[in-house]
Scaffold this active site. Sequence first.
Site, PDB file in Angstrom:
ATOM      1  N   SER A   6      19.368   7.326  69.847  1.00  0.00           N
ATOM      2  CA  SER A   6      18.272   7.760  68.978  1.00  0.00           C
ATOM      3  C   SER A   6      18.225   6.899  67.719  1.00  0.00           C
ATOM      4  CB  SER A   6      18.454   9.223  68.569  1.00  0.00           C
ATOM      5  OG  SER A   6      18.653  10.022  69.711  1.00  0.00           O
TER       6      SER A   6
ATOM      7  N   HIS B  57      19.659  10.600  77.306  1.00  0.00           N
ATOM      8  CA  HIS B  57      19.766  12.066  77.327  1.00  0.00           C
ATOM      9  C   HIS B  57      19.310  12.602  78.689  1.00  0.00           C
ATOM     10  CE1 HIS B  57      19.054  11.532  72.806  1.00  0.00           C
ATOM     11  NE2 HIS B  57      20.194  12.201  72.850  1.00  0.00           N
TER      12      HIS B  57
HETATM   13  P1  AMP Z   1      22.997  12.907  70.651  1.00  0.00           P
HETATM   14  O1  AMP Z   1      21.631  13.459  70.734  1.00  0.00           O
HETATM   15  O2  AMP Z   1      23.068  11.501  70.140  1.00  0.00           O
HETATM   16  O3  AMP Z   1      23.958  13.844  69.967  1.00  0.00           O
HETATM   17  O4  AMP Z   1      23.515  12.792  72.158  1.00  0.00           O
HETATM   18  C1  AMP Z   1      23.510  13.910  73.015  1.00  0.00           C
HETATM   19  C2  AMP Z   1      24.253  13.555  74.271  1.00  0.00           C
HETATM   20  O5  AMP Z   1      23.618  12.465  74.922  1.00  0.00           O
HETATM   21  C3  AMP Z   1      25.701  13.125  74.018  1.00  0.00           C
HETATM   22  O6  AMP Z   1      26.547  13.668  75.026  1.00  0.00           O
HETATM   23  C4  AMP Z   1      25.611  11.631  74.118  1.00  0.00           C
HETATM   24  O7  AMP Z   1      26.818  11.005  74.475  1.00  0.00           O
HETATM   25  C5  AMP Z   1      24.576  11.462  75.207  1.00  0.00           C
HETATM   26  N1  AMP Z   1      23.973  10.133  75.167  1.00  0.00           N
HETATM   27  C6  AMP Z   1      23.417   9.524  74.086  1.00  0.00           C
HETATM   28  N2  AMP Z   1      23.012   8.283  74.391  1.00  0.00           N
HETATM   29  C7  AMP Z   1      23.342   8.089  75.695  1.00  0.00           C
HETATM   30  C8  AMP Z   1      23.210   6.996  76.602  1.00  0.00           C
HETATM   31  N3  AMP Z   1      22.666   5.844  76.222  1.00  0.00           N
HETATM   32  N4  AMP Z   1      23.650   7.154  77.878  1.00  0.00           N
HETATM   33  C9  AMP Z   1      24.207   8.328  78.259  1.00  0.00           C
HETATM   34  N5  AMP Z   1      24.363   9.401  77.455  1.00  0.00           N
HETATM   35  C10 AMP Z   1      23.951   9.278  76.194  1.00  0.00           C
END
Ligand code: AMP
Length: 275
Positions: free
Chosen positions: A184, A33
Amino acid sequence: MQIARTLLELKLHLQNQSQIGFVPTMGALHLGHLSLVQACQKKKYFCVLSIFVNPTQFAAGEDFEKYPRTEKQDLEKCEKAGVDLVWIPTEPDIYPDEDSRKIFPYESPLFNSLCGQFRPGHFKGVLQVVNLLLESVKPQALFLGEKDYQQLILIKHFVQEKNMPIEIVGVPTLRDPDGLAMSSRNQYLNAEERHLAAGLYFALLSGRNLFRKGESSPEQIILEAESNLDQAFDLQYIQLVEADSLMPVKKAEPGQRLLAAAYLGKTRLIDNIAL
Ligand code: AMP
Protein backbone atom coordinates in the site's frame (compact mmCIF):
# COMPACT_ATOMS: atom_id res chain seq x y z
CA MET A 1 -20.95 -9.74 0.58
CA GLN A 2 -21.67 -8.79 4.16
CA ILE A 3 -20.19 -5.74 5.86
CA ALA A 4 -19.89 -5.37 9.63
CA ARG A 5 -19.09 -2.04 11.22
CA THR A 6 -19.87 -2.90 14.83
CA LEU A 7 -18.95 -5.82 17.08
CA LEU A 8 -22.61 -6.74 17.28
CA GLU A 9 -22.92 -6.95 13.49
CA LEU A 10 -19.73 -9.00 13.35
CA LYS A 11 -21.12 -11.46 15.92
CA LEU A 12 -24.42 -11.77 14.06
CA HIS A 13 -22.71 -12.49 10.75
CA LEU A 14 -20.38 -15.06 12.28
CA GLN A 15 -22.78 -16.89 14.56
CA ASN A 16 -23.37 -19.84 12.23
CA GLN A 17 -19.85 -20.08 10.82
CA SER A 18 -17.57 -22.85 12.03
CA GLN A 19 -14.79 -22.65 9.42
CA ILE A 20 -13.58 -19.08 9.43
CA GLY A 21 -10.50 -17.88 7.57
CA PHE A 22 -9.28 -14.41 8.53
CA VAL A 23 -7.33 -11.85 6.49
CA PRO A 24 -6.46 -8.80 8.63
CA THR A 25 -5.42 -5.71 6.63
CA MET A 26 -5.00 -1.97 6.92
CA GLY A 27 -6.88 -1.42 3.66
CA ALA A 28 -5.67 0.36 0.51
CA LEU A 29 -6.07 -3.11 -0.91
CA HIS A 30 -3.98 -4.41 -3.78
CA LEU A 31 -3.51 -7.77 -5.47
CA GLY A 32 -1.16 -8.88 -2.68
CA HIS A 33 -3.99 -8.63 -0.17
CA LEU A 34 -6.32 -10.38 -2.58
CA SER A 35 -3.87 -13.27 -2.91
CA LEU A 36 -4.45 -13.88 0.81
CA VAL A 37 -8.19 -13.95 0.10
CA GLN A 38 -7.59 -16.48 -2.67
CA ALA A 39 -5.51 -18.68 -0.36
CA CYS A 40 -8.36 -18.54 2.17
CA GLN A 41 -10.96 -19.44 -0.44
CA LYS A 42 -8.83 -22.29 -1.79
CA LYS A 43 -9.01 -23.86 1.65
CA LYS A 44 -12.81 -23.41 1.62
CA TYR A 45 -12.99 -21.11 4.62
CA PHE A 46 -15.67 -18.47 5.16
CA CYS A 47 -13.45 -15.51 4.33
CA VAL A 48 -13.44 -12.56 6.72
CA LEU A 49 -11.28 -9.56 5.79
CA SER A 50 -10.80 -6.72 8.24
CA ILE A 51 -9.77 -3.17 7.42
CA PHE A 52 -8.31 -1.22 10.31
CA VAL A 53 -5.41 1.23 10.33
CA ASN A 54 -4.07 0.42 13.76
CA PRO A 55 -2.72 3.51 15.53
CA THR A 56 -0.65 1.60 18.10
CA GLN A 57 1.70 0.11 15.51
CA PHE A 58 2.80 3.51 14.21
CA ALA A 59 5.52 5.38 16.09
CA ALA A 60 5.30 9.15 16.49
CA GLY A 61 6.36 10.77 13.23
CA GLU A 62 5.44 7.77 11.11
CA ASP A 63 2.72 7.80 8.43
CA PHE A 64 -0.43 6.99 10.48
CA GLU A 65 -2.24 10.18 9.41
CA LYS A 66 -1.34 9.98 5.77
CA TYR A 67 -1.70 6.19 5.43
CA PRO A 68 -3.98 5.70 2.37
CA ARG A 69 -7.62 5.16 3.29
CA THR A 70 -9.67 4.00 0.30
CA GLU A 71 -12.71 2.29 1.76
CA LYS A 72 -15.00 2.58 -1.27
CA GLN A 73 -12.49 1.00 -3.67
CA ASP A 74 -11.52 -1.59 -1.04
CA LEU A 75 -15.13 -2.73 -0.72
CA GLU A 76 -15.45 -2.99 -4.50
CA LYS A 77 -12.29 -5.12 -4.66
CA CYS A 78 -13.52 -7.35 -1.84
CA GLU A 79 -16.88 -7.81 -3.52
CA LYS A 80 -15.20 -8.74 -6.82
CA ALA A 81 -12.81 -11.12 -5.07
CA GLY A 82 -15.70 -12.92 -3.35
CA VAL A 83 -14.85 -12.02 0.25
CA ASP A 84 -17.71 -13.26 2.45
CA LEU A 85 -17.54 -10.65 5.18
CA VAL A 86 -15.66 -7.37 5.51
CA TRP A 87 -15.23 -6.07 9.04
CA ILE A 88 -14.43 -2.37 9.35
CA PRO A 89 -14.15 -1.79 13.09
CA THR A 90 -14.26 1.61 14.68
CA GLU A 91 -11.39 2.62 16.93
CA PRO A 92 -13.50 2.43 20.14
CA ASP A 93 -14.51 -1.14 19.24
CA ILE A 94 -10.85 -2.14 19.22
CA TYR A 95 -9.62 0.17 21.99
CA PRO A 96 -12.56 1.03 24.28
CA ASP A 97 -10.37 3.12 26.61
CA GLU A 98 -6.87 4.51 27.08
CA ASP A 99 -5.75 1.49 29.14
CA SER A 100 -6.69 -0.98 26.43
CA ARG A 101 -4.38 0.93 24.09
CA LYS A 102 -1.49 1.11 26.53
CA ILE A 103 -1.53 -2.26 28.24
CA PHE A 104 -0.46 -5.32 26.32
CA PRO A 105 1.53 -7.70 28.49
CA TYR A 106 3.57 -9.56 25.92
CA GLU A 107 7.27 -9.24 25.15
CA SER A 108 9.55 -10.85 22.60
CA PRO A 109 13.25 -10.30 21.89
CA LEU A 110 12.20 -10.13 18.24
CA PHE A 111 10.42 -6.81 18.94
CA ASN A 112 13.85 -5.16 18.80
CA SER A 113 15.55 -7.04 15.98
CA LEU A 114 15.53 -6.41 12.21
CA CYS A 115 12.74 -3.89 11.50
CA GLY A 116 12.14 -3.58 15.25
CA GLN A 117 15.47 -1.74 15.66
CA PHE A 118 14.12 1.05 13.49
CA ARG A 119 10.45 0.98 14.49
CA PRO A 120 10.27 0.97 18.29
CA GLY A 121 6.89 -0.26 19.53
CA HIS A 122 5.78 -1.37 16.07
CA PHE A 123 5.60 -5.13 16.56
CA LYS A 124 4.11 -4.84 20.02
CA GLY A 125 1.34 -2.73 18.45
CA VAL A 126 0.88 -5.29 15.69
CA LEU A 127 0.48 -8.17 18.15
CA GLN A 128 -1.80 -6.08 20.32
CA VAL A 129 -4.23 -5.44 17.48
CA VAL A 130 -3.97 -8.94 16.03
CA ASN A 131 -4.79 -10.36 19.47
CA LEU A 132 -7.88 -8.15 19.74
CA LEU A 133 -9.00 -8.92 16.19
CA LEU A 134 -8.57 -12.66 16.80
CA GLU A 135 -10.61 -12.47 20.01
CA SER A 136 -13.52 -11.03 18.04
CA VAL A 137 -13.33 -13.08 14.83
CA LYS A 138 -12.22 -16.37 16.45
CA PRO A 139 -10.98 -17.81 13.17
CA GLN A 140 -9.80 -21.36 12.50
CA ALA A 141 -7.13 -20.05 10.10
CA LEU A 142 -5.20 -16.80 9.74
CA PHE A 143 -3.76 -15.74 6.39
CA LEU A 144 -0.64 -13.55 6.45
CA GLY A 145 1.76 -12.37 3.77
CA GLU A 146 5.41 -13.40 3.67
CA LYS A 147 6.02 -9.84 2.50
CA ASP A 148 5.95 -8.84 6.18
CA TYR A 149 8.09 -11.78 7.18
CA GLN A 150 9.03 -10.68 10.70
CA GLN A 151 5.38 -9.93 11.42
CA LEU A 152 4.37 -13.38 10.14
CA ILE A 153 6.90 -15.13 12.39
CA LEU A 154 6.05 -13.02 15.44
CA ILE A 155 2.34 -13.75 15.04
CA LYS A 156 3.12 -17.45 14.55
CA HIS A 157 5.14 -17.50 17.80
CA PHE A 158 2.44 -15.56 19.65
CA VAL A 159 -0.39 -17.87 18.55
CA GLN A 160 1.69 -20.93 19.49
CA GLU A 161 2.66 -19.56 22.89
CA LYS A 162 -0.93 -18.63 23.70
CA ASN A 163 -2.11 -22.08 22.55
CA MET A 164 -4.64 -20.54 20.21
CA PRO A 165 -6.12 -23.26 17.94
CA ILE A 166 -5.47 -21.29 14.77
CA GLU A 167 -3.73 -22.48 11.62
CA ILE A 168 -1.27 -19.83 10.38
CA VAL A 169 -0.98 -19.75 6.60
CA GLY A 170 1.93 -17.76 5.15
CA VAL A 171 1.28 -16.58 1.59
CA PRO A 172 4.15 -15.84 -0.84
CA THR A 173 4.85 -12.21 -1.72
CA LEU A 174 3.04 -10.93 -4.78
CA ARG A 175 5.17 -8.63 -6.93
CA ASP A 176 4.65 -6.09 -9.67
CA PRO A 177 5.96 -7.25 -13.07
CA ASP A 178 9.32 -5.53 -12.45
CA GLY A 179 9.79 -7.40 -9.15
CA LEU A 180 8.75 -4.76 -6.61
CA ALA A 181 6.82 -6.34 -3.73
CA MET A 182 3.28 -4.95 -3.81
CA SER A 183 2.55 -2.66 -0.88
CA SER A 184 0.00 0.00 0.00
CA ARG A 185 2.95 2.30 0.66
CA ASN A 186 4.23 2.02 -2.93
CA GLN A 187 1.79 4.76 -3.87
CA TYR A 188 3.98 7.21 -1.93
CA LEU A 189 6.77 6.70 -4.51
CA ASN A 190 7.24 9.33 -7.20
CA ALA A 191 7.91 8.23 -10.80
CA GLU A 192 11.67 8.27 -10.45
CA GLU A 193 11.60 6.36 -7.16
CA ARG A 194 9.11 3.85 -8.54
CA HIS A 195 11.51 3.20 -11.39
CA LEU A 196 14.29 2.33 -8.92
CA ALA A 197 12.21 0.59 -6.26
CA ALA A 198 12.51 -3.00 -7.53
CA GLY A 199 16.26 -2.61 -6.95
CA LEU A 200 15.76 -3.73 -3.35
CA TYR A 201 14.49 -7.10 -4.56
CA PHE A 202 17.34 -7.41 -7.07
CA ALA A 203 19.90 -6.66 -4.37
CA LEU A 204 18.50 -9.57 -2.34
CA LEU A 205 18.55 -11.78 -5.43
CA SER A 206 22.21 -10.93 -6.01
CA GLY A 207 22.99 -12.13 -2.46
CA ARG A 208 21.14 -15.34 -3.14
CA ASN A 209 22.95 -15.80 -6.46
CA LEU A 210 26.27 -15.64 -4.67
CA PHE A 211 25.02 -18.32 -2.26
CA ARG A 212 23.93 -20.48 -5.17
CA LYS A 213 27.39 -20.16 -6.67
CA GLY A 214 28.77 -21.77 -3.51
CA GLU A 215 29.35 -18.91 -1.04
CA SER A 216 28.33 -19.90 2.50
CA SER A 217 29.55 -16.88 4.47
CA PRO A 218 26.57 -14.78 5.62
CA GLU A 219 28.81 -11.69 5.70
CA GLN A 220 29.83 -12.14 2.05
CA ILE A 221 26.23 -12.75 0.96
CA ILE A 222 25.03 -9.65 2.80
CA LEU A 223 27.92 -7.61 1.39
CA GLU A 224 27.06 -8.75 -2.13
CA ALA A 225 23.43 -7.68 -1.66
CA GLU A 226 24.48 -4.35 -0.13
CA SER A 227 26.92 -3.58 -2.91
CA ASN A 228 24.22 -4.21 -5.53
CA LEU A 229 21.81 -1.73 -4.00
CA ASP A 230 21.49 1.57 -5.84
CA GLN A 231 22.94 4.58 -3.99
CA ALA A 232 19.51 6.19 -4.07
CA PHE A 233 18.40 3.82 -1.28
CA ASP A 234 19.08 4.70 2.31
CA LEU A 235 19.65 1.19 3.66
CA GLN A 236 18.53 0.28 7.18
CA TYR A 237 19.63 -3.35 7.16
CA ILE A 238 20.16 -6.50 5.17
CA GLN A 239 20.27 -9.61 7.36
CA LEU A 240 20.40 -13.35 6.84
CA VAL A 241 18.40 -15.20 9.49
CA GLU A 242 16.93 -18.61 10.33
CA ALA A 243 13.48 -18.85 8.78
CA ASP A 244 11.65 -19.78 12.02
CA SER A 245 13.61 -18.13 14.82
CA LEU A 246 14.81 -15.03 12.88
CA MET A 247 18.19 -15.47 14.58
CA PRO A 248 21.29 -14.44 12.56
CA VAL A 249 23.04 -17.44 11.00
CA LYS A 250 26.69 -18.52 11.15
CA LYS A 251 26.63 -20.41 7.86
CA ALA A 252 24.31 -19.84 4.91
CA GLU A 253 21.98 -22.72 4.10
CA PRO A 254 18.93 -23.22 1.88
CA GLY A 255 15.64 -22.08 3.41
CA GLN A 256 17.17 -19.30 5.48
CA ARG A 257 15.70 -15.86 4.93
CA LEU A 258 17.41 -12.77 3.55
CA LEU A 259 15.57 -9.65 4.74
CA ALA A 260 16.03 -5.97 4.00
CA ALA A 261 14.58 -2.55 4.78
CA ALA A 262 15.54 0.70 3.10
CA TYR A 263 14.21 4.17 2.53
CA LEU A 264 13.74 5.41 -1.00
CA GLY A 265 13.08 9.11 -0.58
CA LYS A 266 10.47 9.31 2.17
CA THR A 267 9.11 5.80 1.59
CA ARG A 268 10.25 2.88 3.68
CA LEU A 269 10.39 -0.34 1.68
CA ILE A 270 10.85 -3.87 3.03
CA ASP A 271 11.42 -7.12 1.22
CA ASN A 272 12.71 -10.63 1.83
CA ILE A 273 13.43 -13.87 0.00
CA ALA A 274 14.29 -17.43 0.94
CA LEU A 275 17.85 -18.56 0.18
P1 AMP B 1 -1.25 -4.53 5.43
O1 AMP B 1 -2.54 -4.04 4.90
O2 AMP B 1 -0.04 -3.89 4.81
O3 AMP B 1 -1.21 -4.55 6.94
O4 AMP B 1 -1.14 -6.06 4.99
C1 AMP B 1 -2.16 -6.98 5.30
C2 AMP B 1 -1.68 -8.36 4.96
O5 AMP B 1 -1.39 -8.45 3.57
C3 AMP B 1 -0.40 -8.76 5.69
O6 AMP B 1 -0.48 -10.13 6.10
C4 AMP B 1 0.65 -8.56 4.64
O7 AMP B 1 1.80 -9.34 4.82
C5 AMP B 1 -0.09 -8.98 3.39
N1 AMP B 1 0.54 -8.45 2.19
C6 AMP B 1 0.86 -7.15 1.96
N2 AMP B 1 1.48 -7.02 0.77
C7 AMP B 1 1.57 -8.27 0.25
C8 AMP B 1 2.13 -8.81 -0.94
N3 AMP B 1 2.73 -8.04 -1.84
N4 AMP B 1 2.03 -10.15 -1.16
C9 AMP B 1 1.42 -10.94 -0.24
N5 AMP B 1 0.87 -10.49 0.91
C10 AMP B 1 0.96 -9.18 1.16
